[in-house]
Design an enzyme around this catalytic site. Sequence first.
Site, PDB file in Angstrom:
ATOM      1  N   LYS A   8     -19.626  67.914  37.448  1.00  0.00           N
ATOM      2  CA  LYS A   8     -20.343  66.826  36.799  1.00  0.00           C
ATOM      3  C   LYS A   8     -21.048  65.937  37.828  1.00  0.00           C
ATOM      4  O   LYS A   8     -20.804  66.053  39.029  1.00  0.00           O
ATOM      5  CB  LYS A   8     -19.359  66.016  35.953  1.00  0.00           C
ATOM      6  CG  LYS A   8     -18.748  66.825  34.811  1.00  0.00           C
ATOM      7  CD  LYS A   8     -17.771  65.972  34.033  1.00  0.00           C
ATOM      8  CE  LYS A   8     -17.144  66.739  32.887  1.00  0.00           C
ATOM      9  NZ  LYS A   8     -16.200  65.880  32.124  1.00  0.00           N
ATOM     10  N   TYR A  48     -22.291  69.377  23.807  1.00  0.00           N
ATOM     11  CA  TYR A  48     -21.307  68.427  23.269  1.00  0.00           C
ATOM     12  C   TYR A  48     -21.451  68.225  21.755  1.00  0.00           C
ATOM     13  O   TYR A  48     -21.072  67.183  21.235  1.00  0.00           O
ATOM     14  CB  TYR A  48     -21.443  67.085  23.984  1.00  0.00           C
ATOM     15  CG  TYR A  48     -20.973  67.117  25.411  1.00  0.00           C
ATOM     16  CD1 TYR A  48     -19.646  67.392  25.727  1.00  0.00           C
ATOM     17  CD2 TYR A  48     -21.853  66.869  26.459  1.00  0.00           C
ATOM     18  CE1 TYR A  48     -19.206  67.425  27.039  1.00  0.00           C
ATOM     19  CE2 TYR A  48     -21.421  66.892  27.779  1.00  0.00           C
ATOM     20  CZ  TYR A  48     -20.096  67.173  28.053  1.00  0.00           C
ATOM     21  OH  TYR A  48     -19.667  67.202  29.364  1.00  0.00           O
ATOM     22  N   PHE A  56     -17.388  57.788  22.029  1.00  0.00           N
ATOM     23  CA  PHE A  56     -17.639  58.066  23.448  1.00  0.00           C
ATOM     24  C   PHE A  56     -18.855  58.956  23.683  1.00  0.00           C
ATOM     25  O   PHE A  56     -19.223  59.217  24.825  1.00  0.00           O
ATOM     26  CB  PHE A  56     -16.404  58.708  24.108  1.00  0.00           C
ATOM     27  CG  PHE A  56     -16.011  60.033  23.516  1.00  0.00           C
ATOM     28  CD1 PHE A  56     -16.598  61.212  23.951  1.00  0.00           C
ATOM     29  CD2 PHE A  56     -15.043  60.101  22.521  1.00  0.00           C
ATOM     30  CE1 PHE A  56     -16.248  62.438  23.412  1.00  0.00           C
ATOM     31  CE2 PHE A  56     -14.676  61.338  21.970  1.00  0.00           C
ATOM     32  CZ  PHE A  56     -15.280  62.492  22.420  1.00  0.00           C
ATOM     33  N   ARG A  84      -8.538  75.745  33.956  1.00  0.00           N
ATOM     34  CA  ARG A  84      -8.096  74.498  33.331  1.00  0.00           C
ATOM     35  C   ARG A  84      -6.827  73.962  34.005  1.00  0.00           C
ATOM     36  O   ARG A  84      -6.668  72.752  34.175  1.00  0.00           O
ATOM     37  CB  ARG A  84      -7.946  74.679  31.829  1.00  0.00           C
ATOM     38  CG  ARG A  84      -9.325  74.825  31.157  1.00  0.00           C
ATOM     39  CD  ARG A  84      -9.245  75.053  29.673  1.00  0.00           C
ATOM     40  NE  ARG A  84      -8.772  73.898  28.952  1.00  0.00           N
ATOM     41  CZ  ARG A  84      -9.508  72.835  28.621  1.00  0.00           C
ATOM     42  NH1 ARG A  84     -10.792  72.769  28.990  1.00  0.00           N
ATOM     43  NH2 ARG A  84      -8.994  71.840  27.927  1.00  0.00           N
ATOM     44  N   THR A  90      -7.417  65.865  31.909  1.00  0.00           N
ATOM     45  CA  THR A  90      -8.734  65.224  31.825  1.00  0.00           C
ATOM     46  C   THR A  90      -8.681  63.765  32.254  1.00  0.00           C
ATOM     47  O   THR A  90      -9.706  63.171  32.543  1.00  0.00           O
ATOM     48  CB  THR A  90      -9.324  65.315  30.403  1.00  0.00           C
ATOM     49  OG1 THR A  90      -8.397  64.730  29.489  1.00  0.00           O
ATOM     50  CG2 THR A  90      -9.603  66.749  30.009  1.00  0.00           C
ATOM     51  N   ARG A 101      -8.629  67.249  39.670  1.00  0.00           N
ATOM     52  CA  ARG A 101      -8.706  65.856  39.211  1.00  0.00           C
ATOM     53  C   ARG A 101      -7.595  64.996  39.812  1.00  0.00           C
ATOM     54  O   ARG A 101      -7.794  63.814  40.077  1.00  0.00           O
ATOM     55  CB  ARG A 101      -8.660  65.817  37.690  1.00  0.00           C
ATOM     56  CG  ARG A 101      -9.903  66.427  37.041  1.00  0.00           C
ATOM     57  CD  ARG A 101      -9.737  66.534  35.554  1.00  0.00           C
ATOM     58  NE  ARG A 101     -10.922  67.053  34.895  1.00  0.00           N
ATOM     59  CZ  ARG A 101     -10.880  67.876  33.857  1.00  0.00           C
ATOM     60  NH1 ARG A 101      -9.720  68.274  33.362  1.00  0.00           N
ATOM     61  NH2 ARG A 101     -11.993  68.305  33.311  1.00  0.00           N
ATOM     62  N   ASN A 115     -14.509  62.621  35.324  1.00  0.00           N
ATOM     63  CA  ASN A 115     -13.393  63.448  35.783  1.00  0.00           C
ATOM     64  C   ASN A 115     -13.823  64.725  36.515  1.00  0.00           C
ATOM     65  O   ASN A 115     -13.117  65.729  36.479  1.00  0.00           O
ATOM     66  CB  ASN A 115     -12.434  63.748  34.637  1.00  0.00           C
ATOM     67  CG  ASN A 115     -13.076  64.500  33.500  1.00  0.00           C
ATOM     68  OD1 ASN A 115     -14.202  64.970  33.607  1.00  0.00           O
ATOM     69  ND2 ASN A 115     -12.363  64.627  32.399  1.00  0.00           N
ATOM     70  N   GLU A 129     -20.973  78.360  25.737  1.00  0.00           N
ATOM     71  CA  GLU A 129     -21.415  77.488  26.827  1.00  0.00           C
ATOM     72  C   GLU A 129     -22.149  78.259  27.927  1.00  0.00           C
ATOM     73  O   GLU A 129     -23.165  77.790  28.440  1.00  0.00           O
ATOM     74  CB  GLU A 129     -20.216  76.738  27.413  1.00  0.00           C
ATOM     75  CG  GLU A 129     -19.631  75.741  26.437  1.00  0.00           C
ATOM     76  CD  GLU A 129     -18.321  75.117  26.910  1.00  0.00           C
ATOM     77  OE1 GLU A 129     -17.828  75.499  28.002  1.00  0.00           O
ATOM     78  OE2 GLU A 129     -17.787  74.253  26.200  1.00  0.00           O
TER      79      GLU A 129
END
Length: 135
Positions: A8, A48, A56, A84, A90, A101, A115, A129
């Site tokens: 991100k 999304y 959010f 994951r 998260t 993270r 995150n 995706e």
Amino acid sequence: MQTLVLCKPDAVRRNLIGEIIRRCEQKGYVVAKLAKLVPSRQLLAQHYLEHEGKPFYEPLMEFMLSGEVVAIALEGERVIEGFRALAGSTEPTLAAPGTIRGDLGRDWGTKVVQNLVHGSDSDESAARELALWFS
């Protein structure tokens, strides 16, 4: 098997792309495809879609539009659950040490949790995706 991993904007800004990829490769996964881009609002809206209308959603869109993202098609046996686990919770404050993270993330007090990474959560979402980000 493949999964989508997104570094991100916070990960890109903090120059953590190499470290994130290193951890994936160290685990034995293979980077099959990689693209660095500033995503369009349309792409993010499709990505999304299930969050549209949630409180959010707009802060998340604003954050994801705030800079470059690195999209990775990561490959390997059980890569979805493996990545994951590697990513961690998260919530960076609660993410276990040793995870991406947990080691590299923290709460910055922003409107939406920054995150560092996204990873697909199922075979179905990975296929959807990957098609969006690598069409």
